[in-house]
Motif scaffolding. Structure first.
Motif, mmCIF file in Angstrom:
data_model
loop_
_atom_site.group_PDB
_atom_site.id
_atom_site.type_symbol
_atom_site.label_atom_id
_atom_site.label_comp_id
_atom_site.label_asym_id
_atom_site.label_seq_id
_atom_site.Cartn_x
_atom_site.Cartn_y
_atom_site.Cartn_z
ATOM 1 N N ARG A 16 -2.736 126.877 12.287
ATOM 2 C CA ARG A 16 -3.520 125.407 12.566
ATOM 3 C C ARG A 16 -2.751 124.383 11.533
ATOM 4 O O ARG A 16 -2.316 123.112 12.124
ATOM 5 N N THR A 47 -12.472 133.015 27.411
ATOM 6 C CA THR A 47 -12.304 131.835 26.523
ATOM 7 C C THR A 47 -10.958 131.040 26.608
ATOM 8 O O THR A 47 -10.920 129.847 26.533
ATOM 9 N N LEU A 99 -6.518 132.156 19.003
ATOM 10 C CA LEU A 99 -7.406 133.522 19.373
ATOM 11 C C LEU A 99 -6.884 134.619 19.218
ATOM 12 O O LEU A 99 -5.672 134.833 19.445
ATOM 13 N N ALA A 136 -4.900 132.334 10.770
ATOM 14 C CA ALA A 136 -5.255 131.245 11.633
ATOM 15 C C ALA A 136 -5.164 129.922 11.174
ATOM 16 O O ALA A 136 -4.530 128.818 11.721
ATOM 17 N N ASN A 148 -2.826 123.989 17.673
ATOM 18 C CA ASN A 148 -4.328 123.290 18.118
ATOM 19 C C ASN A 148 -5.282 124.472 17.805
ATOM 20 O O ASN A 148 -6.388 123.948 17.229
ATOM 21 N N ASP A 149 -5.068 125.668 18.152
ATOM 22 C CA ASP A 149 -6.148 126.720 18.167
ATOM 23 C C ASP A 149 -5.593 128.000 17.968
ATOM 24 O O ASP A 149 -4.237 128.157 18.118
ATOM 25 N N ILE A 175 -1.747 127.220 21.710
ATOM 26 C CA ILE A 175 -2.843 127.951 20.956
ATOM 27 C C ILE A 175 -1.916 129.198 20.809
ATOM 28 O O ILE A 175 -1.114 129.838 21.711
ATOM 29 N N MET A 209 -10.482 127.192 27.505
ATOM 30 C CA MET A 209 -9.626 126.267 26.548
ATOM 31 C C MET A 209 -8.796 125.362 27.587
ATOM 32 O O MET A 209 -8.239 124.267 27.204
#
Length: 120
Positions: free
Chosen positions: A98, A115, A106, A94, A103-104, A83, A119
């Motif tokens: 990716r 959050t 924030l 962002a 994977n993600d 992340i 996750m």
């Protein structure tokens, strides 16, 4: 027999952010490893095989795409969820993170911890 706690690796050049995340994850029962640079983070990841890696892509020694590429090329860490957590949080950045293999994403904020905990 006790199950070992899930492990998380936090990679962030900012010591305060690293300590804040580590303390909060530990308080929630996670085993936490930390690193302050990309190269150190790779070594810690390969030695400890964390369940999740949280990294600020603004690494002092490696571009974020090189870091994630090296992580993904190693069979030990190829599938570990990673992340990106950054103060610089545009949709364009962002999407690039990716695409490069994170994977993600924030944005760093006061509301990020709940959050993140969901996750991992």
């Amino acid at each position: 027999m006790d199950t070992p706690p899930l492990s998380i690796l936090v990679i962030d050049a900012d010591g305060a952010s690293r300590a804040y995340l580590a303390a909060n994850f530990e308080r929630n029962g996670y085993q936490v490893f930390t690193a302050s640079s990309g190269r150190e983070g790779l070594v810690v990841a390969w030695q400890n095989l964390p369940r999740v890696i949280i990294v600020d892509p603004a690494l002092p020694d490696l571009p974020a795409d090189e870091f994630i590429s090296r992580l993904r090329q190693d069979r030990r860490t190829a599938k570990v969820p990673c992340i990106a957590l950054s103060e610089r949080g545009s949709e364009e950045l962002a999407a690039g993170w990716r695409t490069s293999g994170f994977n993600d994403f924030l944005p760093k904020s006061s509301e990020m911890l709940p959050t993140l905990l969901q996750m991992v």
